[in-house]
Design a protein around this motif. Structure first.
Motif, short mmCIF file in Angstrom:
data_model
loop_
_atom_site.label_atom_id
_atom_site.label_comp_id
_atom_site.label_asym_id
_atom_site.label_seq_id
_atom_site.Cartn_x
_atom_site.Cartn_y
_atom_site.Cartn_z
N TYR A 35 0.85 -1.19 0.00
CA TYR A 35 0.00 0.00 0.00
C TYR A 35 0.88 1.24 0.00
O TYR A 35 1.80 1.33 0.81
CB TYR A 35 -0.92 0.02 1.23
CG TYR A 35 -1.88 -1.13 1.24
CD1 TYR A 35 -3.13 -1.01 0.66
CD2 TYR A 35 -1.52 -2.35 1.81
CE1 TYR A 35 -4.01 -2.09 0.64
CE2 TYR A 35 -2.40 -3.42 1.80
CZ TYR A 35 -3.63 -3.28 1.21
OH TYR A 35 -4.49 -4.35 1.19
N MET A 40 -3.09 5.74 -2.91
CA MET A 40 -4.41 5.42 -2.38
C MET A 40 -5.33 6.63 -2.33
O MET A 40 -6.52 6.53 -2.65
CB MET A 40 -4.29 4.81 -0.99
CG MET A 40 -3.64 3.44 -0.96
SD MET A 40 -3.47 2.82 0.73
CE MET A 40 -5.19 2.43 1.10
N VAL A 46 -8.40 8.01 2.96
CA VAL A 46 -7.82 6.87 3.65
C VAL A 46 -7.83 7.16 5.15
O VAL A 46 -7.36 8.21 5.59
CB VAL A 46 -6.36 6.60 3.17
CG1 VAL A 46 -5.75 5.44 3.95
CG2 VAL A 46 -6.33 6.33 1.67
N HIS A 70 -17.68 -0.79 8.15
CA HIS A 70 -16.84 -0.78 6.96
C HIS A 70 -17.62 -0.48 5.68
O HIS A 70 -17.14 0.24 4.80
CB HIS A 70 -16.06 -2.10 6.83
CG HIS A 70 -15.01 -2.03 5.79
ND1 HIS A 70 -15.14 -2.62 4.56
CD2 HIS A 70 -13.81 -1.40 5.79
CE1 HIS A 70 -14.06 -2.38 3.85
NE2 HIS A 70 -13.24 -1.64 4.56
N GLU A 74 -16.80 2.29 2.71
CA GLU A 74 -16.67 1.95 1.29
C GLU A 74 -17.63 2.77 0.42
O GLU A 74 -17.26 3.20 -0.67
CB GLU A 74 -16.95 0.46 1.07
CG GLU A 74 -15.81 -0.42 1.51
CD GLU A 74 -16.08 -1.89 1.20
OE1 GLU A 74 -15.13 -2.54 0.72
OE2 GLU A 74 -17.21 -2.36 1.43
N GLN A 77 -16.17 5.87 -0.70
CA GLN A 77 -14.90 5.65 -1.41
C GLN A 77 -13.72 5.67 -0.46
O GLN A 77 -12.58 5.90 -0.88
CB GLN A 77 -14.71 6.67 -2.55
CG GLN A 77 -15.77 6.60 -3.61
CD GLN A 77 -15.56 7.63 -4.69
OE1 GLN A 77 -14.63 8.42 -4.67
NE2 GLN A 77 -16.45 7.64 -5.66
N ARG A 79 -11.07 4.06 2.56
CA ARG A 79 -10.37 2.82 2.88
C ARG A 79 -9.74 2.97 4.25
O ARG A 79 -9.41 4.07 4.67
CB ARG A 79 -9.32 2.54 1.83
CG ARG A 79 -10.02 2.27 0.50
CD ARG A 79 -9.20 2.10 -0.70
NE ARG A 79 -8.26 1.00 -0.67
CZ ARG A 79 -7.32 0.88 -1.59
NH1 ARG A 79 -7.21 1.76 -2.56
NH2 ARG A 79 -6.47 -0.12 -1.54
N PHE A 102 -10.50 -5.11 6.17
CA PHE A 102 -9.52 -4.11 5.76
C PHE A 102 -8.13 -4.56 6.20
O PHE A 102 -7.98 -5.41 7.07
CB PHE A 102 -9.87 -2.72 6.32
CG PHE A 102 -10.20 -2.73 7.79
CD1 PHE A 102 -9.20 -2.62 8.75
CD2 PHE A 102 -11.51 -2.86 8.22
CE1 PHE A 102 -9.50 -2.64 10.10
CE2 PHE A 102 -11.82 -2.88 9.57
CZ PHE A 102 -10.81 -2.77 10.51
N CYS A 158 -14.74 11.37 5.94
CA CYS A 158 -14.66 10.75 4.62
C CYS A 158 -15.74 11.30 3.70
O CYS A 158 -15.51 11.52 2.51
CB CYS A 158 -14.82 9.23 4.71
SG CYS A 158 -13.38 8.36 5.34
#
Length: 191
Positions: A35, A40, A46, A70, A74, A77, A79, A102, A158
């Motif tokens: 990663y 990312m 993230v 989770h 998602e 978008q 992570r 994850f 997020c």
């Protein structure tokens, strides 16, 4: 008197704050997948979640909460990368025990933990910190201690991140020009 001042200077400093650029990293998870943070964040936000020790009560509660929510992450978008200074084998067992969807990132030497300045003062163990990192590696949210156990504010951050731009083919852009707005405004002003 001088020693406490020196210790304060050593213990404070480089922890990224909202608006700062997060340190980049290239890491492997417990399964050997690589990663790269700077890559990312091009796809979406993230959540970089540092936790002290696998199988402890606070860390179990935190990572269970991320596991349970989770799908929400998602949908935005986002992570999650869960970091600990535990070794890969311990983290693999912890991830399996939690059925976490994850990656768990072992950082036994504390390199990433130190780059984020979230290492405990004496031992190579991470403090509990969560960073939400968006486009350009900009820090959107920071939670620490007990606040970092609940993922709610990280998930909210997020949703405020700028989503990854979808690719629009140049031909498609030419086929549908925007409708002119000026004639309607002129007609109104003449009345």
């Amino acid at each position: 008197m001088l020693i406490p001042l020196l210790l304060t200077g050593l213990l404070s400093g480089a922890t990224p704050n909202v608006g700062d650029t997060a340190p980049d990293f290239t890491v492997k998870d417990t399964e050997g997948k690589v990663y790269i943070l700077s890559e990312m964040v091009k796809q979406g936000p993230v959540i970089v979640a540092f936790f002290p020790k696998a199988f402890t009560s606070g860390c179990t509660k935190e990572l269970k909460a991320y596991t349970a929510r989770h799908s929400e992450i998602e949908k935005l978008q986002g992570r999650v990368l869960a970091f600990s200074t535990d070794d890969a084998e311990t983290l693999a067992r912890f991830k399996a025990d939690l059925k976490a969807p994850f990656p768990f990132i072992p950082d036994p030497d504390g390199k990433v933990v130190e780059s984020y300045d979230v290492k405990m003062p004496v031992a190579t163990i991470s403090k509990r910190y969560t960073f939400v990192v968006g486009e350009g590696r900009k820090v959107l949210k920071v939670d620490s201690g007990g606040d970092a156990v609940d993922p709610s504010s990280a998930i909210t951050s997020c949703s405020q991140a700028k989503p990854a731009s979808p690719f629009v083919a140049p031909a498609a852009a030419k086929e549908t020009p925007p409708a002119p707005k000026a004639p309607a405004a002129e007609a109104k002003s003449k009345q």
